[in-house]
Design an enzyme around this catalytic site. Structure first.
Site, mmCIF file in Angstrom:
data_model
loop_
_atom_site.group_PDB
_atom_site.id
_atom_site.type_symbol
_atom_site.label_atom_id
_atom_site.label_comp_id
_atom_site.label_asym_id
_atom_site.label_seq_id
_atom_site.Cartn_x
_atom_site.Cartn_y
_atom_site.Cartn_z
ATOM 1 N N ASN A 8 0.823 -1.212 0.000
ATOM 2 C CA ASN A 8 0.000 0.000 0.000
ATOM 3 C C ASN A 8 0.856 1.261 0.000
ATOM 4 O OD1 ASN A 8 -2.575 -1.108 -0.083
ATOM 5 N ND2 ASN A 8 -2.692 -1.332 2.121
ATOM 6 N N HIS A 13 -3.068 2.390 -2.408
ATOM 7 C CA HIS A 13 -4.155 1.539 -1.925
ATOM 8 C C HIS A 13 -4.946 0.890 -3.057
ATOM 9 C CE1 HIS A 13 -3.711 2.312 2.360
ATOM 10 N NE2 HIS A 13 -3.348 3.530 2.007
ATOM 11 N N ASP A 17 -5.594 -2.997 -3.131
ATOM 12 C CA ASP A 17 -6.908 -3.640 -3.291
ATOM 13 C C ASP A 17 -6.882 -4.688 -4.400
ATOM 14 O OD1 ASP A 17 -7.999 -2.147 -1.249
ATOM 15 O OD2 ASP A 17 -8.954 -0.681 -2.573
ATOM 16 N N GLU A 43 -5.200 -7.635 5.946
ATOM 17 C CA GLU A 43 -4.571 -8.457 4.909
ATOM 18 C C GLU A 43 -4.581 -9.926 5.287
ATOM 19 O OE1 GLU A 43 -1.384 -7.729 7.844
ATOM 20 O OE2 GLU A 43 -2.967 -6.496 7.014
#
Length: 144
Positions: A8, A13, A17, A43
């Site tokens: 990230n 981000h 994702d 995660e």
């Protein structure tokens, strides 16, 4: 997933994702009809198998670990995973089993990450060697 915050922080981000979705798909593909997978926290994923047979559980844990480790998607960073394994035979309640799995997950991370941590009867196997290449997946993620 190991060092997911780095994904990230380094790639953003939106890429994080995409990596989460890729890992979820890899896990589900590996499980097939043997069980279910769910995102458990940031995660972390929880896999519930339809069996507690130790050889099957060990085999599935190794398969999902290896599948995540070797999954490559163009444009996405590679990731590794630490796996904590517990079976219903080890706990009185679902909460007990989850606590055992969580403890083993942290044992796997503490032992260097990128591994499967089994119960007392099974040892934490060293990761299988990666195919030859310029750098291991772990090195690639850590350099990123």
């Amino acid at each position: 997933m190991d060092h997911f915050k780095r994904v990230n922080d380094t790639f953003g981000h939106d890429v994080g994702d995409q990596v989460l979705r890729r890992v979820a798909a890899v896990l589900q593909r590996q499980l097939g009809d043997q069980g279910s997978v769910a995102r458990w926290g940031g995660e972390e994923f929880l896999i519930l198998l339809h069996t507690s047979d130790p050889p099957v559980v060990r085999a599935v844990a190794g398969q999902v670990w290896h599948a995540v480790r070797t999954a490559a998607v163009a444009g996405l960073p590679p990731v590794t995973t630490s796996v904590g394994v517990a079976t219903s035979d080890e706990g009185v309640s679902v909460g007990d089993v989850l606590r055992i799995a969580d403890r083993r997950l942290y044992e796997a991370k503490g032992a260097g990450r990128d591994r499967v941590q089994l119960g007392a009867a099974g040892h934490s196997p060293a990761p299988a060697p990666l195919p030859p290449g310029p750098a291991s997946r772990t090195e690639q993620v850590e350099r990123a």
